[in-house]
Write an enzyme that holds these catalytic residues in place. Structure first.
Site, mmCIF file in Angstrom:
data_model
loop_
_atom_site.group_PDB
_atom_site.id
_atom_site.type_symbol
_atom_site.label_atom_id
_atom_site.label_comp_id
_atom_site.label_asym_id
_atom_site.label_seq_id
_atom_site.Cartn_x
_atom_site.Cartn_y
_atom_site.Cartn_z
ATOM 1 N N LYS A 172 8.757 10.987 -0.409
ATOM 2 C CA LYS A 172 8.157 10.338 0.720
ATOM 3 C C LYS A 172 9.204 9.595 1.663
ATOM 4 C CE LYS A 172 6.665 6.176 0.210
ATOM 5 N NZ LYS A 172 5.906 5.062 0.674
ATOM 6 N N LEU A 223 0.911 -1.074 0.093
ATOM 7 C CA LEU A 223 -0.089 -0.035 -0.170
ATOM 8 C C LEU A 223 0.976 1.310 -0.062
ATOM 9 C CD1 LEU A 223 -2.363 -1.842 2.714
ATOM 10 C CD2 LEU A 223 -3.063 -0.977 0.397
ATOM 11 N N LYS A 280 15.490 -0.447 4.947
ATOM 12 C CA LYS A 280 14.999 0.045 3.453
ATOM 13 C C LYS A 280 15.240 1.599 3.621
ATOM 14 C CE LYS A 280 12.244 1.018 0.116
ATOM 15 N NZ LYS A 280 12.643 0.935 -1.256
ATOM 16 N N THR A 284 6.630 0.595 1.729
ATOM 17 C CA THR A 284 7.553 1.492 2.675
ATOM 18 C C THR A 284 6.913 2.592 3.446
ATOM 19 O OG1 THR A 284 8.856 1.094 0.597
ATOM 20 C CG2 THR A 284 9.705 3.079 2.276
#
Ligand code: NAD
Length: 313
Positions: free
Chosen positions: A259, A73, A184, A105
């Protein structure tokens, strides 16, 4: 654990390719239950794989029918809603013994909140963060790097590895809950800053009189060598397959990079890690994502944002 069914929620740019790989690789008797707010996306996949993919109206329906559920998502608020909303969510289904794999993420705080809420509701369910790297092409070719928030001694590790190996070729157990996301975000911070530095270096060298091909050769042979310069060079025409050579179309959108750098900067602040590049890196991607010349394009469009020459050839 041997699973008899799989669920997948969020079949956008990445999720769709991941579901296709599951449909191509899973044994025929294992059904795949999918859901997305975009109903035409789920209908299309179910029509293409009518023997194995079943479109569901809610996340609840997916979770109720599946032993293992993956989610892909956009942001933390979507993840919270899909897992925890009072109606139609994953947590409203019976989750006894189920494995839930969250691949988006997002921020570690939301990941932690979802994990602890699920643990209280159903202690036999297991929730893992498993963000991915490699973009839409990596998702299509099943060559994603997958950063798993557990250690190799986790009782579900073999099942997780078996499922995730159908989607990627580098599944790394990062050590414990939320550490897949920590890894990540650290990686994307590095890749985002390298893309800006590569754009700046190419631009200054070209303005100083260098031919762009020769400069790229020098960086490859010198201590500045890096994956972005070699394979995703921000200057058009250096890497024929890179988004920069195709009008910056495809690739990893500048908005997603903004983001991720924002999430990485917040994480750094929370854990007390000093960043000297963080503020200007975030500002650069924030400004580039608001620049009409860059919006919706691959993040290496920062070269254009800096005013780099594109028709140099
Ligand atoms: P996307 O926007 O293309 O897909 C997300 C999907 O989730 C959409 O189809 C959307 O309709 C669906 N969705 C949103 N809210 C929902 C809800 N409440 N219930 C069900 N479905 C819902 O995004 P994407 O590019 O596939 O990225 C997904 C995640 O993967 C993001 O966190 C992104 O940062 C990460 N990621 C993306 C890339 C990439 O190159 N695109 C690479 C690595 C990681």
């Amino acid at each position: 654990m041997s699973y008899q069914s799989i669920g997948f929620i969020g079949v956008g740019a990445m999720g769709k390719e991941m579901v296709v790989n599951l449909a191509e690789k899973l044994p025929r008797h294992i059904p795949i239950y999918i859901n997305d707010v975009n109903k035409s996306a789920t209908r299309e996949l179910a029509a293409s794989y009518s023997n194995s993919i079943i479109a569901c109206d809610t996340a609840h329906e997916v979770a109720a029918n599946s032993d293992v559920v993956l989610t892909m998502l956009p942001e933390g608020r979507h993840v919270r809603s899909v897992y925890l909303d009072s109606h139609g969510s994953i947590s409203s289904a019976s989750l006894c013994g189920k494995i839930l794999i969250e691949c988006s993420t997002i921020d570690t705080a939301t990941n932690h909140e979802v994990r602890s809420t699920l643990q209280q509701l159903e202690p036999t369910a297991s929730f893992y963060d498993a963000p991915v790297s490699g973009g839409v092409l990596g998702a299509r070719k099943a060559t994603l790097g997958i950063f798993l928030g557990c250690d190799e001694k986790d009782p579900n590790f073999e099942t997780l590895k078996a499922v995730l190996s159908m989607l990627g070729n580098n599944v790394i157990a990062c050590g414990g809950p939320s550490l897949g996301l920590v890894a990540k975000l650290a990686n994307n911070y590095l890749s985002g800053t390298i893309a800006i530095a590569t754009s700046e270096a190419m631009n200054m060298g070209m303005l100083g009189g260098m031919n762009a091909h020769v400069l790229a050769q020098v960086i490859h042979a010198g201590s500045g060598r890096n994956h972005i310069a070699d394979n995703f060079n921000p200057v058009p025409g250096i890497c024929p397959e890179a988004p920069s050579s195709h009008g910056y179309e495809g690739g990893f959108k500048v908005e997603l990079m903004k983001k991720d750098i924002g999430l990485a900067a917040s994480m750094a602040e929370r854990v007390g890690a000093r960043l000297v590049l963080g503020k200007s890196c975030l500002e650069t991607y924030q400004n580039a994502s608001q620049d009409p010349r860059c919006q919706g394009l691959d993040s290496r469009v920062v070269y254009r944002y800096l005013g780099g020459q594109e028709d140099w050839e």
